[in-house]
Write a protein that holds these residues in place. Structure first.
Motif, PDB file in Angstrom:
ATOM      1  N   ILE A 173       0.829  -1.208   0.000  1.00 56.10           N
ATOM      2  CA  ILE A 173       0.000   0.000   0.000  1.00 56.10           C
ATOM      3  C   ILE A 173       0.865   1.261   0.000  1.00 56.10           C
ATOM      4  N   ALA A 174       1.977   1.239   0.706  1.00 55.72           N
ATOM      5  CA  ALA A 174       2.849   2.418   0.812  1.00 55.72           C
ATOM      6  C   ALA A 174       3.727   2.619  -0.413  1.00 55.72           C
ATOM      7  N   SER A 175       3.623   1.750  -1.402  1.00 49.93           N
ATOM      8  CA  SER A 175       4.377   1.914  -2.647  1.00 49.93           C
ATOM      9  C   SER A 175       3.435   2.416  -3.734  1.00 49.93           C
ATOM     10  N   PRO A 176       3.497   3.697  -4.062  1.00 50.72           N
ATOM     11  CA  PRO A 176       2.570   4.213  -5.070  1.00 50.72           C
ATOM     12  C   PRO A 176       2.765   3.568  -6.445  1.00 50.72           C
ATOM     13  N   TYR A 177       3.925   2.996  -6.679  1.00 55.54           N
ATOM     14  CA  TYR A 177       4.177   2.293  -7.941  1.00 55.54           C
ATOM     15  C   TYR A 177       3.291   1.057  -8.093  1.00 55.54           C
ATOM     16  N   ARG A 178       2.741   0.576  -6.983  1.00 51.44           N
ATOM     17  CA  ARG A 178       1.953  -0.659  -7.017  1.00 51.44           C
ATOM     18  C   ARG A 178       0.446  -0.430  -6.968  1.00 51.44           C
ATOM     19  N   HIS A 179       0.012   0.794  -6.803  1.00 52.62           N
ATOM     20  CA  HIS A 179      -1.416   1.059  -6.628  1.00 52.62           C
ATOM     21  C   HIS A 179      -2.268   0.544  -7.783  1.00 52.62           C
ATOM     22  N   HIS A 180      -1.787   0.652  -9.001  1.00 52.09           N
ATOM     23  CA  HIS A 180      -2.575   0.177 -10.144  1.00 52.09           C
ATOM     24  C   HIS A 180      -2.748  -1.344 -10.117  1.00 52.09           C
ATOM     25  N   GLU A 181      -1.862  -2.050  -9.407  1.00 52.94           N
ATOM     26  CA  GLU A 181      -1.942  -3.508  -9.346  1.00 52.94           C
ATOM     27  C   GLU A 181      -3.127  -4.002  -8.517  1.00 52.94           C
ATOM     28  N   PHE A 182      -3.546  -3.221  -7.535  1.00 54.93           N
ATOM     29  CA  PHE A 182      -4.649  -3.687  -6.689  1.00 54.93           C
ATOM     30  C   PHE A 182      -5.894  -2.807  -6.761  1.00 54.93           C
TER      31      PHE A 182
ATOM     32  N   GLY B  62      -9.283  -1.679  -7.639  1.00 55.52           N
ATOM     33  CA  GLY B  62     -10.447  -2.371  -8.173  1.00 55.52           C
ATOM     34  C   GLY B  62     -11.415  -1.458  -8.903  1.00 55.52           C
ATOM     35  N   SER B  63     -11.166  -0.158  -8.854  1.00 54.40           N
ATOM     36  CA  SER B  63     -12.069   0.786  -9.519  1.00 54.40           C
ATOM     37  C   SER B  63     -11.809   0.858 -11.017  1.00 54.40           C
ATOM     38  N   GLY B  64     -10.610   0.472 -11.428  1.00 53.15           N
ATOM     39  CA  GLY B  64     -10.240   0.572 -12.833  1.00 53.15           C
ATOM     40  C   GLY B  64      -9.803   1.961 -13.243  1.00 53.15           C
ATOM     41  N   THR B  65      -9.698   2.886 -12.294  1.00 52.06           N
ATOM     42  CA  THR B  65      -9.329   4.261 -12.642  1.00 52.06           C
ATOM     43  C   THR B  65      -7.831   4.538 -12.519  1.00 52.06           C
ATOM     44  N   VAL B  66      -7.128   3.821 -11.650  1.00 54.43           N
ATOM     45  CA  VAL B  66      -5.702   4.071 -11.431  1.00 54.43           C
ATOM     46  C   VAL B  66      -4.904   3.338 -12.506  1.00 54.43           C
TER      47      VAL B  66
ATOM     48  N   ARG C 185       8.504   4.959  -1.511  1.00 57.92           N
ATOM     49  CA  ARG C 185       7.667   4.586  -0.364  1.00 57.92           C
ATOM     50  C   ARG C 185       7.065   5.848   0.226  1.00 57.92           C
ATOM     51  N   LEU C 186       5.772   5.797   0.476  1.00 60.60           N
ATOM     52  CA  LEU C 186       5.057   6.940   1.023  1.00 60.60           C
ATOM     53  C   LEU C 186       5.296   7.086   2.519  1.00 60.60           C
ATOM     54  N   GLU C 187       5.237   8.329   2.965  1.00 62.89           N
ATOM     55  CA  GLU C 187       5.278   8.660   4.388  1.00 62.89           C
ATOM     56  C   GLU C 187       4.467   9.938   4.567  1.00 62.89           C
ATOM     57  N   LEU C 188       4.300  10.394   5.782  1.00 63.33           N
ATOM     58  CA  LEU C 188       3.502  11.582   6.039  1.00 63.33           C
ATOM     59  C   LEU C 188       4.036  12.754   5.212  1.00 63.33           C
ATOM     60  N   GLY C 189       3.134  13.415   4.483  1.00 69.89           N
ATOM     61  CA  GLY C 189       3.502  14.557   3.663  1.00 69.89           C
ATOM     62  C   GLY C 189       3.942  14.232   2.250  1.00 69.89           C
ATOM     63  N   SER C 190       4.164  12.970   1.945  1.00 71.92           N
ATOM     64  CA  SER C 190       4.582  12.585   0.586  1.00 71.92           C
ATOM     65  C   SER C 190       3.541  13.018  -0.433  1.00 71.92           C
ATOM     66  N   GLU C 191       4.020  13.460  -1.586  1.00 77.01           N
ATOM     67  CA  GLU C 191       3.136  13.750  -2.711  1.00 77.01           C
ATOM     68  C   GLU C 191       3.436  12.762  -3.822  1.00 77.01           C
ATOM     69  N   PHE C 192       2.376  12.292  -4.475  1.00 74.55           N
ATOM     70  CA  PHE C 192       2.553  11.382  -5.600  1.00 74.55           C
ATOM     71  C   PHE C 192       1.462  11.641  -6.622  1.00 74.55           C
ATOM     72  N   GLY C 193       1.854  11.597  -7.872  1.00 70.50           N
ATOM     73  CA  GLY C 193       0.919  11.857  -8.959  1.00 70.50           C
ATOM     74  C   GLY C 193       0.559  10.564  -9.667  1.00 70.50           C
ATOM     75  N   MET C 194      -0.711  10.420  -9.984  1.00 67.65           N
ATOM     76  CA  MET C 194      -1.190   9.210 -10.638  1.00 67.65           C
ATOM     77  C   MET C 194      -1.799   9.536 -11.995  1.00 67.65           C
TER      78      MET C 194
ATOM     79  N   TYR D 139      -6.886  11.575 -17.042  1.00 65.14           N
ATOM     80  CA  TYR D 139      -6.573  12.759 -16.249  1.00 65.14           C
ATOM     81  C   TYR D 139      -5.446  12.399 -15.290  1.00 65.14           C
ATOM     82  N   ARG D 140      -4.904  13.395 -14.641  1.00 64.55           N
ATOM     83  CA  ARG D 140      -3.824  13.203 -13.670  1.00 64.55           C
ATOM     84  C   ARG D 140      -4.268  13.736 -12.323  1.00 64.55           C
ATOM     85  N   MET D 141      -3.815  13.068 -11.289  1.00 66.41           N
ATOM     86  CA  MET D 141      -4.215  13.436  -9.941  1.00 66.41           C
ATOM     87  C   MET D 141      -2.982  13.424  -9.043  1.00 66.41           C
ATOM     88  N   THR D 142      -2.781  14.505  -8.291  1.00 65.96           N
ATOM     89  CA  THR D 142      -1.699  14.543  -7.308  1.00 65.96           C
ATOM     90  C   THR D 142      -2.307  14.392  -5.924  1.00 65.96           C
TER      91      THR D 142
END
Length: 145
Positions: free
Chosen positions: A23-32, A34-38, A47-56, A64-67
């Motif tokens: 879950i803390a690896s934004p590189y893996r979010h598309h793998e799990f 279930g919405s089909g949007t990521v 690896r994410l931590e408090l305050g991390s920003e990541f764009g998808m 579209y892109r989302m930060t």
């Protein structure tokens, strides 16, 4: 406030640390997802931590892109992020005595614009997405173990 949360849980046959690693690896979010949007990571830390920003890279009819920014964080137990909208996606991990982990995914829309989310049907849509995401996450983590 509890009325403005959509949560679902599943038990994963792995320790909380293993689940959190995914879950803390934004590189893996598309793998799990279930919405089909990521669709994939555009930018962000390994690896994410408090305050991390990541764009998808996203797609819901159109691309579209989302930060996102991590706004809640407790290693191996809790992580939540939000974007421009006021809602949060939260993941809570509860280690169980038998070495498994209860994973709860939550769409929290209690902060602002509650009526808008309800009017547009996002709570029900996101409940279905969480119900599809949790088994994908479970299989991804358990297959790697």
């Amino acid at each position: 406030m509890a009325d403005n949360l959509v949560s679902r849980s599943i038990v994963v046959d792995a320790p909380a640390e293993k689940v959190f690693d995914v879950i803390a690896s934004p590189y893996r979010h598309h793998e799990f997802d279930g919405s089909g949007t990521v669709k994939g990571l555009l930018h962000g830390p390994e690896r994410l931590e408090l305050g991390s920003e990541f764009g998808m890279d996203m797609r819901l009819g159109v691309k579209y892109r989302m930060t996102n920014r991590v706004v809640e964080y407790e290693p191996n137990r809790l992580i939540a992020w939000r974007h421009l909208g006021t809602h949060r996606w939260r993941w809570e991990l509860e280690p169980l005595e038998d070495g498994t982990t209860r994973v709860t995914g939550t769409f929290d829309y209690s902060y602002r614009f509650v009526f808008f989310y309800q009017l547009t049907g996002w709570p029900a849509r996101n409940a279905r997405a969480i119900e599809q995401t949790l088994p994908r996450l479970k299989h991804l983590v358990e297959d790697a173990a």
